[in-house]
Design a protein around this motif. Sequence first.
Motif, PDB file in Angstrom:
ATOM      1  N   MET A  38     -27.438 -66.035  -8.351  1.00 46.37           N
ATOM      2  CA  MET A  38     -28.544 -65.922  -7.411  1.00 46.37           C
ATOM      3  C   MET A  38     -28.949 -67.312  -6.924  1.00 46.37           C
ATOM      4  N   GLU A  39     -29.144 -67.432  -5.635  1.00 44.85           N
ATOM      5  CA  GLU A  39     -29.521 -68.720  -5.068  1.00 44.85           C
ATOM      6  C   GLU A  39     -30.983 -69.039  -5.358  1.00 44.85           C
ATOM      7  N   GLU A  40     -31.266 -70.313  -5.482  1.00 40.62           N
ATOM      8  CA  GLU A  40     -32.627 -70.775  -5.728  1.00 40.62           C
ATOM      9  C   GLU A  40     -33.490 -70.546  -4.488  1.00 40.62           C
ATOM     10  N   GLN A  41     -34.710 -70.106  -4.709  1.00 41.39           N
ATOM     11  CA  GLN A  41     -35.657 -69.886  -3.621  1.00 41.39           C
ATOM     12  C   GLN A  41     -36.066 -71.228  -3.010  1.00 41.39           C
ATOM     13  N   VAL A  42     -36.338 -71.236  -1.721  1.00 43.37           N
ATOM     14  CA  VAL A  42     -36.779 -72.432  -1.012  1.00 43.37           C
ATOM     15  C   VAL A  42     -38.100 -72.113  -0.332  1.00 43.37           C
ATOM     16  N   THR A  43     -39.107 -72.913  -0.575  1.00 47.03           N
ATOM     17  CA  THR A  43     -40.387 -72.726   0.096  1.00 47.03           C
ATOM     18  C   THR A  43     -40.297 -73.260   1.529  1.00 47.03           C
ATOM     19  N   LEU A  44     -41.252 -72.906   2.336  1.00 48.03           N
ATOM     20  CA  LEU A  44     -41.298 -73.451   3.699  1.00 48.03           C
ATOM     21  C   LEU A  44     -41.426 -74.972   3.664  1.00 48.03           C
ATOM     22  N   GLN A  45     -42.257 -75.458   2.759  1.00 43.56           N
ATOM     23  CA  GLN A  45     -42.444 -76.906   2.626  1.00 43.56           C
ATOM     24  C   GLN A  45     -41.130 -77.594   2.254  1.00 43.56           C
ATOM     25  N   GLU A  46     -40.402 -77.003   1.322  1.00 50.21           N
ATOM     26  CA  GLU A  46     -39.106 -77.563   0.928  1.00 50.21           C
ATOM     27  C   GLU A  46     -38.109 -77.500   2.082  1.00 50.21           C
ATOM     28  N   ALA A  47     -38.114 -76.390   2.802  1.00 52.15           N
ATOM     29  CA  ALA A  47     -37.203 -76.252   3.945  1.00 52.15           C
ATOM     30  C   ALA A  47     -37.503 -77.310   5.000  1.00 52.15           C
ATOM     31  N   GLN A  48     -38.784 -77.536   5.252  1.00 56.28           N
ATOM     32  CA  GLN A  48     -39.174 -78.542   6.234  1.00 56.28           C
ATOM     33  C   GLN A  48     -38.671 -79.916   5.812  1.00 56.28           C
ATOM     34  N   LYS A  49     -38.776 -80.237   4.524  1.00 45.46           N
ATOM     35  CA  LYS A  49     -38.287 -81.526   4.026  1.00 45.46           C
ATOM     36  C   LYS A  49     -36.763 -81.590   4.055  1.00 45.46           C
ATOM     37  N   MET A  50     -36.107 -80.478   3.727  1.00 47.62           N
ATOM     38  CA  MET A  50     -34.637 -80.449   3.746  1.00 47.62           C
ATOM     39  C   MET A  50     -34.106 -80.737   5.156  1.00 47.62           C
ATOM     40  N   VAL A  51     -34.753 -80.168   6.158  1.00 51.82           N
ATOM     41  CA  VAL A  51     -34.353 -80.421   7.542  1.00 51.82           C
ATOM     42  C   VAL A  51     -34.552 -81.897   7.875  1.00 51.82           C
ATOM     43  N   ASP A  52     -35.698 -82.442   7.499  1.00 50.08           N
ATOM     44  CA  ASP A  52     -35.974 -83.853   7.790  1.00 50.08           C
ATOM     45  C   ASP A  52     -34.971 -84.762   7.093  1.00 50.08           C
ATOM     46  N   ASP A  53     -34.676 -84.467   5.837  1.00 46.22           N
ATOM     47  CA  ASP A  53     -33.687 -85.265   5.102  1.00 46.22           C
ATOM     48  C   ASP A  53     -32.311 -85.178   5.769  1.00 46.22           C
ATOM     49  N   TRP A  54     -31.924 -83.983   6.211  1.00 44.85           N
ATOM     50  CA  TRP A  54     -30.621 -83.803   6.845  1.00 44.85           C
ATOM     51  C   TRP A  54     -30.553 -84.588   8.152  1.00 44.85           C
ATOM     52  N   ILE A  55     -31.614 -84.495   8.945  1.00 43.34           N
ATOM     53  CA  ILE A  55     -31.640 -85.230  10.223  1.00 43.34           C
ATOM     54  C   ILE A  55     -31.488 -86.729   9.961  1.00 43.34           C
ATOM     55  N   LYS A  56     -32.201 -87.238   8.991  1.00 38.87           N
ATOM     56  CA  LYS A  56     -32.141 -88.675   8.689  1.00 38.87           C
ATOM     57  C   LYS A  56     -30.776 -89.100   8.161  1.00 38.87           C
ATOM     58  N   LYS A  57     -30.107 -88.210   7.430  1.00 38.60           N
ATOM     59  CA  LYS A  57     -28.808 -88.560   6.841  1.00 38.60           C
ATOM     60  C   LYS A  57     -27.645 -88.322   7.805  1.00 38.60           C
ATOM     61  N   TYR A  58     -27.664 -87.195   8.526  1.00 47.80           N
ATOM     62  CA  TYR A  58     -26.515 -86.813   9.347  1.00 47.80           C
ATOM     63  C   TYR A  58     -26.795 -86.779  10.849  1.00 47.80           C
ATOM     64  N   GLY A  59     -28.025 -86.575  11.214  1.00 43.91           N
ATOM     65  CA  GLY A  59     -28.338 -86.345  12.614  1.00 43.91           C
ATOM     66  C   GLY A  59     -28.737 -87.588  13.390  1.00 43.91           C
ATOM     67  N   VAL A  60     -28.812 -88.721  12.745  1.00 44.53           N
ATOM     68  CA  VAL A  60     -29.207 -89.998  13.322  1.00 44.53           C
ATOM     69  C   VAL A  60     -30.693 -89.991  13.678  1.00 44.53           C
ATOM     70  N   ARG A  61     -31.112 -89.040  14.539  1.00 44.32           N
ATOM     71  CA  ARG A  61     -32.521 -88.911  14.913  1.00 44.32           C
ATOM     72  C   ARG A  61     -32.736 -87.494  15.444  1.00 44.32           C
ATOM     73  N   TYR A  62     -33.988 -87.133  15.564  1.00 44.17           N
ATOM     74  CA  TYR A  62     -34.319 -85.846  16.174  1.00 44.17           C
ATOM     75  C   TYR A  62     -34.040 -85.916  17.668  1.00 44.17           C
ATOM     76  N   PHE A  63     -33.610 -84.802  18.240  1.00 46.87           N
ATOM     77  CA  PHE A  63     -33.614 -84.696  19.697  1.00 46.87           C
ATOM     78  C   PHE A  63     -35.077 -84.723  20.130  1.00 46.87           C
ATOM     79  N   SER A  64     -35.327 -84.978  21.392  1.00 46.45           N
ATOM     80  CA  SER A  64     -36.711 -84.978  21.870  1.00 46.45           C
ATOM     81  C   SER A  64     -37.331 -83.598  21.674  1.00 46.45           C
ATOM     82  N   GLU A  65     -38.642 -83.567  21.635  1.00 50.24           N
ATOM     83  CA  GLU A  65     -39.356 -82.290  21.479  1.00 50.24           C
ATOM     84  C   GLU A  65     -38.994 -81.323  22.596  1.00 50.24           C
ATOM     85  N   LEU A  66     -38.878 -81.830  23.804  1.00 45.68           N
ATOM     86  CA  LEU A  66     -38.538 -80.967  24.934  1.00 45.68           C
ATOM     87  C   LEU A  66     -37.122 -80.410  24.796  1.00 45.68           C
ATOM     88  N   THR A  67     -36.194 -81.249  24.375  1.00 46.12           N
ATOM     89  CA  THR A  67     -34.827 -80.775  24.140  1.00 46.12           C
ATOM     90  C   THR A  67     -34.814 -79.733  23.034  1.00 46.12           C
TER      91      THR A  67
END
Length: 111
Positions: free
Chosen positions: A1-30
């Motif tokens: 069974m996979e470990e549960q992820v809270t919304l807060q954890e998911a938000q941080k996971m996305v931010d960590d991924w962007i910083k590591k692999y995505g270089v930067r966020y696309f603009s808000e409009l994009t």
Amino acid sequence: MEEQVTLQEAQKMVDDWIKKYGVRYFSELTNMAILTEEVGELARIISRKYGDQSFKKGEDGSKLADEMADVLWVLLCLANQTGVDITSAFRKNLEKKTNRDSERHKNNQKL
């Protein structure tokens, strides 16, 4: 069974991924345009799987969960970019809906 992820954890996971692999966020409009595109892809599957339209040859509804996850991903990107704590926002939204609609749906004869 996979470990549960809270919304807060998911938000941080996305931010960590962007910083590591995505270089930067696309603009808000994009990202808003990407969110709209992802919702459209989700709508396409739902309209064919549960609605009156049919899939084209070679298409199926197997990507439903993936499309939902794409929508969540971009929404979390937008939350990060705009300083929204999505956990807090969700709780406040649920409270608003409860206060506003606690009897509304029970009393709706159409339901």
